[in-house]
Write a protein that holds these residues in place. Structure first.
Motif, PDB file in Angstrom:
ATOM      1  N   SER A 164      38.340  49.885  37.260  1.00  0.00           N
ATOM      2  CA  SER A 164      39.773  49.135  37.405  1.00  0.00           C
ATOM      3  C   SER A 164      39.870  47.371  37.454  1.00  0.00           C
ATOM      4  O   SER A 164      40.689  47.187  36.885  1.00  0.00           O
ATOM      5  N   HIS A 165      38.581  46.992  37.776  1.00  0.00           N
ATOM      6  CA  HIS A 165      38.639  45.494  37.518  1.00  0.00           C
ATOM      7  C   HIS A 165      38.566  45.278  36.199  1.00  0.00           C
ATOM      8  O   HIS A 165      39.315  44.254  35.828  1.00  0.00           O
TER       9      HIS A 165
ATOM     10  N   ILE B   9      42.185  45.674  34.539  1.00  0.00           N
ATOM     11  CA  ILE B   9      43.178  44.889  35.009  1.00  0.00           C
ATOM     12  C   ILE B   9      42.823  43.583  34.636  1.00  0.00           C
ATOM     13  O   ILE B   9      43.740  42.825  33.978  1.00  0.00           O
TER      14      ILE B   9
ATOM     15  N   THR C  13      34.660  53.601  40.044  1.00  0.00           N
ATOM     16  CA  THR C  13      36.047  53.417  40.135  1.00  0.00           C
ATOM     17  C   THR C  13      36.554  51.956  40.178  1.00  0.00           C
ATOM     18  O   THR C  13      37.531  51.547  39.599  1.00  0.00           O
TER      19      THR C  13
END
Length: 256
Positions: free
Chosen positions: A195-196, A199, A191
């Motif tokens: 996400s990293h 973004i 997760t």
């Protein structure tokens, strides 16, 4: 390229041993190594570290599962709670001006290592089985909430927090505690890494590949050894690994 390979190999060695032996997050080792010796931005380094953690934790969890050292049911309950309260902790953290307890995870790693050496966890699976299922479920939810909030607020310490809570509060036998911890970490790391990258954009591919391969290799070796070791031997080996990694991370942080 050679320097990059050597740094990633050493970082993967530490992260893999920490994951396979103690369910430690690879981010605790890989991130400071990449930032210090490759000059990488911290955000990008964390993304690569989390991605390295996914396969290493998954393979370690599978090894523990094959040896009957994984509590899937309560692990899933705790994982969902940890993920939810990590978001809550992150939100609360954004409202607080100062980022306190920055070295918390490093200190906890070393202290937990000393604890395993001095006072080994000798709980048996028979003793674990005597705990009421309803009580275990409540423990999984409440402890998962605490772990998730602390990790979200501080931004570190997930693997160590889980191992500490599973062995001391929930009374897990050490192998089952580590197996359950890496099982949870595989999903939380997935997760976090997605996400990293979503973004921050694509990572340095060679660094990512080197770190994933190195961490996976050493995590598998550590997990195989851990599942065959006697409880006292595993406690001491885990303690030595944690104290050593804590000292190395502390030394690396001094250069940043």
């Amino acid at each position: 390229m050679l320097i990059k390979f050597i740094v990633c190999l050493i970082a993967g060695l530490g992260a893999g041993l920490g994951t396979g032996f103690a369910g430690m997050s690879a981010a605790a080792v890989i991130t400071p190594m990449l930032v210090t010796f490759l000059g990488m931005e911290t955000y990008d380094a964390v993304g690569i570290a989390l991605a390295s953690d996914v396969l290493a934790s998954a393979v370690s969890a599978w090894t523990y599962k094959k040896n009957g050292n994984l509590d899937v049911k309560n692990g899933l309950i705790m994982m969902i709670t940890v993920l939810l309260f990590t978001v809550v902790g992150s939100w609360v953290s954004s409202l607080v001006p100062s980022r306190t307890m920055g070295s918390f995870s490093v200190f906890m790693t070393m202290m937990l290592g000393v604890k395993f050496i001095v006072r080994p966890v000798m709980t048996t699976k028979e003793a674990m089985a005597q705990v009421d299922a309803k009580k275990r479920t409540i423990q999984s939810i409440s402890c998962g909430a605490m772990i998730g909030f602390i990790c979200g607020f501080i931004g570190a310490g997930g693997g160590m927090m889980m191992l500490l809570i599973l062995t001391t509060v929930m009374g897990y036998e050490l192998k089952t505690a580590v197996g359950t911890s890496v099982f949870i970490m595989a999903f939380t790391a997935l997760t976090g890494s997605v996400s990293h990258f979503a973004i921050g954009g694509a990572p340095d591919w060679w660094t990512l590949i080197f770190c994933i391969a190195s961490t996976l290799l050493f995590a598998r070796i550590a997990a195989r050894f851990a599942n065959k070791a006697k409880p006292v031997t595993l406690n001491r080996a885990t303690g030595v690994v944690l104290v050593t990694l804590g000292a190395v991370i502390l030394s690396v942080n001094m250069f940043t």
